[in-house]
Write a protein that holds these residues in place. Structure first.
Motif, short mmCIF file in Angstrom:
data_model
loop_
_atom_site.label_atom_id
_atom_site.label_comp_id
_atom_site.label_asym_id
_atom_site.label_seq_id
_atom_site.Cartn_x
_atom_site.Cartn_y
_atom_site.Cartn_z
N GLU A 74 43.05 43.34 29.24
CA GLU A 74 43.23 41.89 29.23
C GLU A 74 44.58 41.48 28.66
OE1 GLU A 74 41.25 37.86 27.27
OE2 GLU A 74 40.29 39.80 26.96
N ASN A 114 47.10 42.67 33.36
CA ASN A 114 46.02 41.70 33.39
C ASN A 114 45.73 41.30 34.84
OD1 ASN A 114 45.39 38.61 33.62
ND2 ASN A 114 44.70 39.14 31.57
N ASP A 152 39.82 31.35 31.01
CA ASP A 152 40.59 31.82 29.86
C ASP A 152 40.87 30.66 28.92
OD1 ASP A 152 41.98 33.69 28.27
OD2 ASP A 152 42.91 34.61 30.03
N ARG A 165 46.59 31.73 26.86
CA ARG A 165 47.04 32.50 28.03
C ARG A 165 48.28 31.89 28.67
NH1 ARG A 165 46.29 37.38 28.69
NH2 ARG A 165 44.09 37.05 28.19
#
Length: 449
Positions: free
Chosen positions: A273, A278, A290, A294
């Motif tokens: 992750e 990712n 998310d 992020r």
């Protein structure tokens, strides 16, 4: 930039919850500290927190420096990278070097902190300071910092979950805006999925698997705004219509996207992750659940496509609640054993209610502020991708996991059940949910001693 925490690293959470259950059960009450100290006299406070990244620790240190300039008589000694387990053991043991002010990334445990008395009730301090907590903090954040009327913690920054989506993939598929309802979401996920001639996935519209990155069941279930517990604290998932609706939708989405086994096989090709591999960044998934952190990561490391952010969709019969999301965050409180509770309150009040401080801390950590005034502040990061999550945090429909006397044990039970459900191992949802309720109630009784 790292999030507030890796919210549920399961290898850590299980022993933490077991230990917390033993430490915070009703077998003994914590020693009583003192709220009679004079906060204007020289004093040294110990503040234990969980932040460990270099930039995070620097942000905490800057906040403490601001506080000490305002309160020159109070010196604060900080200890970072401290787990809930370590805090609980220190407070339970008493004596020696114990913290006065404590923070936690694990909102699941607030019910235990409050019901055990390990963290002091903050309502008397709020009243003494003339602070109306309902005017200061969003209701959802107040909900996960109290338990059965006891406000033993306050919010200290927050996380919100929403939808990241690949704008280039949307354009190619002829999708003009992010989905707002679950039926639109399913349709978009299918449209965005591309498979090679041999059947292998080239791009997946959305990875519905609960083991994928941030896809824990509670975060997805939040879009249905479920009620987990009855008024007496017993589990009510078998009687909660949203539970069956959510699990059926997720299972239908798994089927529509190719089935559990092919999806799990594709998931094993994803990178970690937090890595450059990712799955959203590399284009393997076109829509992704998310948090607000992020966006900065994507800007810092780059992506080979245009992307946007939006709230997660809601059930079709709750379309007016579009804009909601799952909220969680850091909480802070005063150790019940502290002999300097009035001075400790000055620190807690500054960290959680001073608008300039909350905004500065949120901008530095790149998490969401946790007061209404800070969420509306023009000094807050104005990046549009980040602002999506600010709006989710301020939305009155947003939800969080409710505090429980069994801490996060009920989440573990739900997670295990959701794993079985998505794999098709729960042929009778009604019967399975009744069994889940019994497991959660048994865990609660065991925790209560």
């Amino acid at each position: 930039m790292q999030r507030l925490r890796h919210r549920r690293t399961l290898g850590v959470l299980v022993p933490l919850l077991v230990t917390a259950g033993l430490l915070l059960s009703g077998c003994a009450r914590p020693s009583v500290g003192s709220a009679e100290d004079d906060p204007t006299r020289p004093v040294t406070l110990r503040f234990w927190h969980g932040w460990s990244e270099k930039n995070e620790v620097a942000a905490v240190d800057a906040a403490i420096a601001r506080f000490e300039r305002r309160h020159p008589n109070i010196r604060v000694v900080t200890t970072g990278n401290v787990t809930d387990d370590a805090i609980n053991q220190a407070l339970r043991a008493g004596g020696g070097v114990t913290p006065d002010v404590v923070s936690s990334f694990t909102t699941d445990n607030v019910g235990q902190y409050c019901s055990s008395g390990m963290w002091a009730d903050l309502d008397p301090f709020l009243r003494k300071s003339g602070l109306d907590k309902t005017a200061v903090f969003p209701g959802t954040l107040l909900g996960y910092t109290s338990y059965r009327g006891r406000q033993c913690a306050l919010p200290l920054l927050a996380d919100a979950y929403g939808l990241y989506y690949n704008l280039d993939a949307f354009e190619e598929a002829g999708i003009t805006r992010p989905p707002r309802t679950m039926s639109e979401f399913k349709e978009a996920a299918v449209k965005l999925t591309r498979r090679a001639a041999g059947g292998s996935y080239e791009q997946l519209g959305f990875m519905p698997g609960f083991r994928f990155y941030e896809n824990s069941p509670d975060r997805l279930f939040a879009q249905w705004a479920p009620t987990y517990f009855n008024a007496d604290g017993t589990s009510r998932l078998a009687r909660e219509p949203a539970a069956k609706q959510f699990l059926r939708f997720q299972r239908d989405l798994v089927t529509a996207l190719g089935g559990y086994t092919p999806l799990e096989r594709f998931r094993t090709t994803f990178g970690a992750e937090m890595s450059a591999q990712n799955a959203f960044r590399t284009g393997k998934v076109a829509m992704h659940l998310d948090g607000e952190w992020r966006g900065r990561m994507l800007k810092e490391v780059g992506a080979g496509f245009r992307w946007g952010t939006a709230p997660m969709p809601v059930p079709d019969d709750q379309a007016d609640a579009y804009g909601r999301g799952f909220l969680t965050g850091t909480v802070v409180g005063i150790a019940h054993s502290s002999r300097h509770q009035n001075a400790a309150w000055e620190l807690v009040r500054f960290l959680t209610t001073d608008t300039d401080q909350v905004v500065a801390f949120a901008n530095a950590i790149h998490n969401l502020p946790s007061t209404k005034a800070a969420l509306a502040s023009p000094a807050l990061d104005a990046d549009p991708a980040f602002r999506t999550f600010v709006d989710i945090a301020a939305d009155s429909h947003s939800v969080s996991m409710p505090p429980s006397a069994n801490g996060g044990m009920y989440f573990l039970a739900l997670r295990d059940f959701a794993y079985d459900s998505e794999a098709g191992r729960v042929p009778d949802l009604d019967r399975g949910l009744r069994r889940l309720d019994r497991r959660i109630d048994a865990d609660t009784r065991q925790t209560a001693g």
